[in-house]
Design a protein around this motif. Structure first.
Motif, mmCIF file in Angstrom:
data_model
loop_
_atom_site.group_PDB
_atom_site.id
_atom_site.type_symbol
_atom_site.label_atom_id
_atom_site.label_comp_id
_atom_site.label_asym_id
_atom_site.label_seq_id
_atom_site.Cartn_x
_atom_site.Cartn_y
_atom_site.Cartn_z
ATOM 1 N N LEU A 235 0.840 -1.200 0.000
ATOM 2 C CA LEU A 235 0.000 0.000 0.000
ATOM 3 C C LEU A 235 0.875 1.251 0.000
ATOM 4 O O LEU A 235 0.597 2.205 -0.736
ATOM 5 N N ALA A 236 1.946 1.255 0.763
ATOM 6 C CA ALA A 236 2.864 2.399 0.775
ATOM 7 C C ALA A 236 3.427 2.642 -0.622
ATOM 8 O O ALA A 236 3.489 3.782 -1.095
ATOM 9 N N ARG A 237 3.805 1.586 -1.313
ATOM 10 C CA ARG A 237 4.339 1.712 -2.668
ATOM 11 C C ARG A 237 3.293 2.286 -3.615
ATOM 12 O O ARG A 237 3.576 3.186 -4.404
ATOM 13 N N ARG A 238 2.048 1.812 -3.483
ATOM 14 C CA ARG A 238 0.983 2.257 -4.393
ATOM 15 C C ARG A 238 0.601 3.717 -4.200
ATOM 16 O O ARG A 238 0.164 4.368 -5.140
ATOM 17 N N ILE A 239 0.778 4.244 -2.981
ATOM 18 C CA ILE A 239 0.425 5.650 -2.751
ATOM 19 C C ILE A 239 1.657 6.559 -2.749
ATOM 20 O O ILE A 239 1.526 7.768 -2.617
ATOM 21 N N GLY A 240 2.847 5.969 -2.888
ATOM 22 C CA GLY A 240 4.058 6.761 -3.031
ATOM 23 C C GLY A 240 4.643 7.340 -1.759
ATOM 24 O O GLY A 240 5.193 8.438 -1.765
ATOM 25 N N PHE B 245 3.809 5.187 6.160
ATOM 26 C CA PHE B 245 2.532 4.498 6.128
ATOM 27 C C PHE B 245 2.206 3.866 7.480
ATOM 28 O O PHE B 245 1.062 3.954 7.954
ATOM 29 N N ILE B 246 3.176 3.249 8.112
ATOM 30 C CA ILE B 246 2.949 2.632 9.429
ATOM 31 C C ILE B 246 2.488 3.686 10.426
ATOM 32 O O ILE B 246 1.550 3.455 11.199
ATOM 33 N N ALA B 247 3.119 4.863 10.410
ATOM 34 C CA ALA B 247 2.723 5.944 11.323
ATOM 35 C C ALA B 247 1.284 6.389 11.054
ATOM 36 O O ALA B 247 0.529 6.663 11.987
ATOM 37 N N ILE B 248 0.885 6.443 9.783
ATOM 38 C CA ILE B 248 -0.499 6.807 9.437
ATOM 39 C C ILE B 248 -1.456 5.745 9.973
ATOM 40 O O ILE B 248 -2.445 6.058 10.635
ATOM 41 N N GLU B 249 -1.162 4.486 9.693
ATOM 42 C CA GLU B 249 -2.054 3.396 10.106
ATOM 43 C C GLU B 249 -2.179 3.306 11.621
ATOM 44 O O GLU B 249 -3.244 2.990 12.142
ATOM 45 N N ILE C 182 -5.239 6.772 -0.630
ATOM 46 C CA ILE C 182 -5.491 5.545 0.127
ATOM 47 C C ILE C 182 -6.921 5.065 -0.128
ATOM 48 O O ILE C 182 -7.160 3.891 -0.419
ATOM 49 N N ALA C 183 -7.876 5.973 -0.023
ATOM 50 C CA ALA C 183 -9.278 5.602 -0.266
ATOM 51 C C ALA C 183 -9.463 5.091 -1.681
ATOM 52 O O ALA C 183 -10.203 4.117 -1.919
#
Length: 93
Positions: free
Chosen positions: A26-31, A37-41, A55-56
């Protein structure tokens, strides 16, 4: 100490509902980096609006299908109503 964000998300549930997508994928797909990404999640970092929309979009759901905002105060139940204002009722035109 880092102040936790009032933005909550369903990213982990969405990832598992989409073929158990990894955080790295997912991190790769949103750049963004996997660490970002871990911090966001984990709710330690609020994504930019653009990143939130990306992400959505990956999950094929509206923004509020992934992210929710919990306000302290505001309306009686902590939400804003469409067409509501935060001013003193004066006309802004």
């Amino acid at each position: 100490m880092v102040k936790p964000t009032r933005v909550t998300d369903t990213i982990r549930a969405q990832r598992f509902a989409h073929d158990e997508m990894t955080q790295a994928e997912l991190a790769r797909r949103i750049g963004v980096s996997r660490q970002t990404f871990i911090a966001i999640e984990q709710g330690r970092y609020s994504p930019s609006l653009e990143t939130a929309f990306q992400i959505a979009q990956v999950f094929g759901v509206p923004l509020d299908g992934v992210f929710q905002y919990s306000a302290d105060g505001g309306g009686a139940n902590g939400t804003c109503t469409p067409g509501g204002t935060d001013d003193d009722g004066g006309d802004s035109r």
